[in-house]
Design a protein around this motif. Structure first.
Motif, PDB file in Angstrom:
ATOM      1  N   LYS A 162       5.819  -0.908   3.386  1.00  0.00           N
ATOM      2  CA  LYS A 162       6.987  -1.728   3.076  1.00  0.00           C
ATOM      3  C   LYS A 162       8.016  -1.510   4.178  1.00  0.00           C
ATOM      4  CE  LYS A 162       6.536  -2.145  -1.864  1.00  0.00           C
ATOM      5  NZ  LYS A 162       5.960  -0.904  -2.409  1.00  0.00           N
ATOM      6  N   THR A 208       7.183  -5.354   6.527  1.00  0.00           N
ATOM      7  CA  THR A 208       6.174  -5.159   5.493  1.00  0.00           C
ATOM      8  C   THR A 208       4.846  -5.688   6.014  1.00  0.00           C
ATOM      9  OG1 THR A 208       7.798  -5.330   3.757  1.00  0.00           O
ATOM     10  CG2 THR A 208       5.525  -5.846   3.147  1.00  0.00           C
ATOM     11  N   VAL A 232       5.502   4.369   9.408  1.00  0.00           N
ATOM     12  CA  VAL A 232       6.636   3.516   9.064  1.00  0.00           C
ATOM     13  C   VAL A 232       6.657   2.299   9.987  1.00  0.00           C
ATOM     14  CG1 VAL A 232       8.279   4.880  10.419  1.00  0.00           C
ATOM     15  CG2 VAL A 232       9.130   3.458   8.575  1.00  0.00           C
ATOM     16  N   ASP A 238      10.516  -0.532   6.688  1.00  0.00           N
ATOM     17  CA  ASP A 238      11.380   0.631   6.866  1.00  0.00           C
ATOM     18  C   ASP A 238      11.191   1.750   5.842  1.00  0.00           C
ATOM     19  OD1 ASP A 238      12.634  -0.282   9.177  1.00  0.00           O
ATOM     20  OD2 ASP A 238      13.960  -1.584   8.000  1.00  0.00           O
ATOM     21  N   GLN A 239      10.127   1.686   5.046  1.00  0.00           N
ATOM     22  CA  GLN A 239       9.916   2.778   4.086  1.00  0.00           C
ATOM     23  C   GLN A 239       8.732   3.627   4.524  1.00  0.00           C
ATOM     24  OE1 GLN A 239       9.709   1.595  -0.020  1.00  0.00           O
ATOM     25  NE2 GLN A 239      11.301   0.070   0.283  1.00  0.00           N
ATOM     26  N   THR A 274       3.838  10.303  -1.837  1.00  0.00           N
ATOM     27  CA  THR A 274       5.064   9.910  -2.548  1.00  0.00           C
ATOM     28  C   THR A 274       4.771   9.341  -3.934  1.00  0.00           C
ATOM     29  OG1 THR A 274       4.959   8.239  -0.816  1.00  0.00           O
ATOM     30  CG2 THR A 274       6.943   9.567  -0.938  1.00  0.00           C
TER      31      THR A 274
END
Ligand code: FUC
Length: 792
Positions: A775, A758, A754, A777-778, A790
């Motif tokens: 991306k 990005t 994380v 904070d994803q 995912t």
């Protein structure tokens, strides 16, 4: 032996300490060190610290002892001595080296440039004693340090009545706080006393009572056994301080008497202790009073809550597990002994890893001085190596875990200190070597940040790359955090000053046409000169050229990020292009430590300075196969000759093994580290105690699991065979990427990445290398083939 430890295990399984037992009953896993007896000596006592102020807790039921520490307790002041030497001396010195007169050069460098040995030391802040005057029988003894919450606990029963003592060193409230409680109807009767060791027979403090519930200990740090220029140099002045203590009670009475507080019939008591020094505050006494009033207005529970929350904000970022924690039911010293007797304890390995994080949070917080050779924990008036700041590995090693273990803020004290050193280093460069641009720092320094040379021996004292090595931390701090402001305002200015010094220091070698750094030495080591006698000074050495190359490269990379293209960067590029190489292979395939393949008087020397480029540098990697192989050979040779003898050297070895993907050696060095270098309180032993090994170990563990110095992330690069299953989360890679890794049967099962921004990132696991998009904070969760879990 076996039967003994089995009996021991059974015995301890039934008699576990109450905190551990309580926690297990509640199914909570407590990350703790714990013991069934009080500490008999200092290396069994347990450390607490708030970055600046700390204590070693003995847990004695008769007379409890807290040995106190504060990080600015130093004698002397900033004005000791000036730089020595002249430009003419430097010219003459280089001429001696050019003529091969190395022994004369060794003598000359010390005679002309060095202040000879200086002994002034970081010192103990004193002692707090609680004299319980106990008569009854003590049972169910427990002493523990909860690493998650940073709370030390001592508990036991006296004639059946429960006694509990809790100690915290709070950063938010800047105090040591001790809570005492008993279930005994008649309460506790005890005396509170503060003192500090004498300095060569002279008292160092005066203790008075104030109101009916306070003790005030006033003093000044002195060192009557000080040494300057190898001569006795009594230091009768130094940092002034005030330690102030207040006791509050529920029930019972407090009576001040002759510098002591006498408490009687007390069911509950809280002792608040603060220390302020003239190093930090001109009005340190007023500050101490203010601090004490503030902290004493809060209950212990509230202080504990505030402290645990603050501590947890750092500590909770990382989690490391290697499977079962069943052995937690054994006291830590017994576990360690079991390990020393040959039974590898993986969970204790994770504890020591966590302990490194605990110790850094407890000895280095924003606004404090950096962690010294003992962190902040030191019971001496004259400590080993003065508990100072050695710049030829030790101080830097203290900060190796800071970035990878997600504790970047804790590096601030290092930068604040280094910036002070930089100012002194500019003066030293000018005065000592006649170099008008830039700054230089020698092998060691102290609270007052002198940068000049002080040592009676050339082979340790005349090394000039303290600043060059520190510059790596500035650049890496940026690489990890991506903090552009830090790069522009702190890192680049520091790196530039160091680079400027080097640019003017380098000499053109007439034969090779390359820029060469000399006089050089390789930290603490010597070679055998042509006449078979040991010599230190040489015309170029591996480490010096490796560090200079790194400083130049990193300064140029930083300039690129900052869009700087000026005269300085042009000059830098030109010098870099013709710099003498720092990695040269000898005929036997090892990396040369000096300018020539000399015979070595100490083949297993603890410093592996010529491998700087392998670690912590990054010039030797898989992408430089010959040098990579040579590095392995260099290490093997050292180890065959008894190398890695000290704790910190062994800890460094783990990082070397990690960089060379040598899992088997990593496993062996971890075991040796536990077996040779770890004390009952899990402090690293040089010997004696030296905290760098603790920090080096924690950093080394991460290096085995994650590396990011090659421009991409390597996942599980050097997973030791016996770490077959496990997980780590919250660690950091360069690029400000937080990484979580889970593995089973020695294979990756899940990877999570994380980033707050990005970006794309290249990741390598085994033979698979992929470019991945993150991306902001994803979290991206990947499987063993580095496919996204995912998206599937
Ligand atoms: C360096 C090392 C020593 C010791 C000292 C504090 O000089 O060579 O082993 O760690 O620092």
């Amino acid at each position: 032996m076996r039967i003994q430890s089995l009996t021991l295990a059974l015995f301890t399984l039934i008699s576990v300490g109450c905190n551990q037992r309580d926690a297990q009953n509640k199914g909570v896993e407590v990350d703790e060190l714990w013991y069934e007896q009080a500490a008999e000596d200092w290396m069994q006592a347990l450390p607490v610290g708030n970055g600046r102020l700390g204590a070693m807790i003995f847990g004695n039921p008769d007379i409890e002892h807290l040995q106190l520490n504060e990080d600015s307790m130093w004698p002397g002041g900033p004005t000791l001595g000036d730089s020595k030497g002249t430009v003419e001396d430097l010219v003459a010195l280089r001429a001696l080296i050019d003529q091969g007169k190395v022994h004369q050069a060794d003598k000359f460098i010390v005679d002309k440039f060095s202040h000879l040995e200086v002994t002034r030391s970081h010192q103990t802040a004193g002692d707090l004693f609680l004299d319980f005057k106990r008569k009854g029988e003590v049972t169910d003894y427990y002493r523990g340090l909860d690493l998650d919450k940073a709370v030390a606990t001592v508990s036991y029963k006296v004639d059946g009545d429960q006694f509990t003592e809790k100690i915290i060193a709070s950063n938010v409230d800047d105090a040591l706080i001790i809570s005492l409680e008993t279930t005994a109807e008649k309460g506790l009767d005890f005396d509170i006393q503060l003192s500090r060791p004498m300095d060569k027979g002279a008292p160092t403090v005066s203790v008075t009572t104030h109101n009916s519930d306070e003790l005030i200990m006033d003093g000044m740090v002195t060192q009557r056994g000080g040494v300057v220029e190898n001569k006795p140099y009594p230091m009768q002045e130094g940092v002034e301080f005030q330690t102030r203590l207040r006791a509050t009670t529920e029930g019972g009475t407090i009576e001040p008497s002759d510098g002591i507080l006498e408490l009687n019939g007390v069911r509950k008591a809280v002792i608040y202790l603060v220390t302020k020094t003239s190093f930090y505050h001109q009005d340190f006494k007023a500050k101490a009073q203010e601090n004490l009033n503030e902290v004493a207005s809060k209950s212990f529970d509230e202080l504990l809550r505030r402290h645990s929350q603050d501590f947890g904000e750092f500590y909770d970022r990382v989690n490391f597990s290697l499977g079962s924690s069943d052995l937690d039911s054994l006291p830590t010293d017994k576990r360690l002994q079991r390990y020393k007797d040959g039974q590898v304890d993986l969970d204790l390995q994770t504890k020591l890893f966590d302990y490194g994080r605990y110790l850094l949070i407890s000895s280095s917080r924003e606004g404090t001085n950096p962690a010294n050779l003992q962190g902040i924990w030191n019971n001496h008036i004259s400590a080993p190596w003065n508990a100072d700041y050695h710049l030829n590995i030790n101080l830097q090693m203290n900060y190796w875990p800071s970035m990878v273990a997600n504790l970047s803020e804790l590096q601030q004290p290092l930068f604040d200190f280094s910036d002070r050193l930089l100012q002194r280093g500019k003066k030293t460069a000018k005065e000592q070597y006649g170099i008008q641009r830039g700054a230089v720092m020698h092998h060691t320094t102290d609270l007052w940040a002198p940068a000049f040379m002080f040592s009676s021996q050339p082979y340790w004292g005349s090394w000039i790359h303290g600043g060059g090595w520190l510059a790596q931390h500035y650049w890496d701090h940026y690489r990890f955090t991506q903090d552009a402001d830090f790069l522009e305002n702190r890192a680049y200015p520091f790196m530039k000053e160091i680079a400027l010094f080097y640019m003017d220091w380098l000499q053109k070698d007439a034969t090779t046409g390359k820029w060469v750094s000399y006089p050089e030495t390789s930290p603490e080591n010597s070679y055998l000169a042509a006449d078979g006698k040991p010599a230190a000074v040489s015309k170029g050495a591996a480490m010096g050229h490796q560090i200079i190359a790194e400083v130049f490269d990193n300064a140029l990379s930083a300039a690129k990020v900052l869009n700087i293209n000026d005269e300085f960067t042009q000059e830098l590029k030109a010098k870099r292009a013709d710099l003498s190489p720092g990695i040269v292979l000898g005929e036997d395939g090892r990396i040369l430590e000096w300018d020539k393949p000399y015979k070595e008087p100490e083949k297993g020397h603890r410093h592996l300075s010529h491998l700087y480029a392998l670690h912590p540098g990054d010039a030797i990697t898989e992408a430089t196969p010959e040098q990579f192989k040579a590095a392995k050979k260099t290490i093997d040779y050292r180890l065959e000759h008894g190398g890695a003898g000290t704790g910190w050297s062994r800890a460094w070895m783990i990082s070397f093994n990690a960089r060379l993907f040598d899992k088997a050696s990593a496993e062996e060095n971890i075991n040796k580290f536990f077996q040779i270098s770890i004390a009952d309180n899990l402090f690293d032993e040089h010997p004696p105690f030296q905290i760098d090994g603790n920090f080096g170990y924690t950093a080394g563990v991460i290096e085995l699991l994650l590396q990011s110095h090659e421009g991409f992330l390597r996942i599980l690069p050097s997973l030791p065979e016996n770490w077959s299953e496990g997980s780590i989360s919250g660690i950091k890679a360069r690029g400000n990427i937080e990484v979580g890794i889970t593995w089973d049967q020695n294979k990756l099962t899940q990877l999570s990445l994380v980033s707050p921004e990005t970006k794309s990132v290249e990741v390598k696991y085994g033979d698979i290398k992929k470019k991945l998009s993150l991306k902001a904070d994803q979290p991206l969760i990947l499987d063993a083939s580095l496919n996204s879990k995912t998206n599937n």
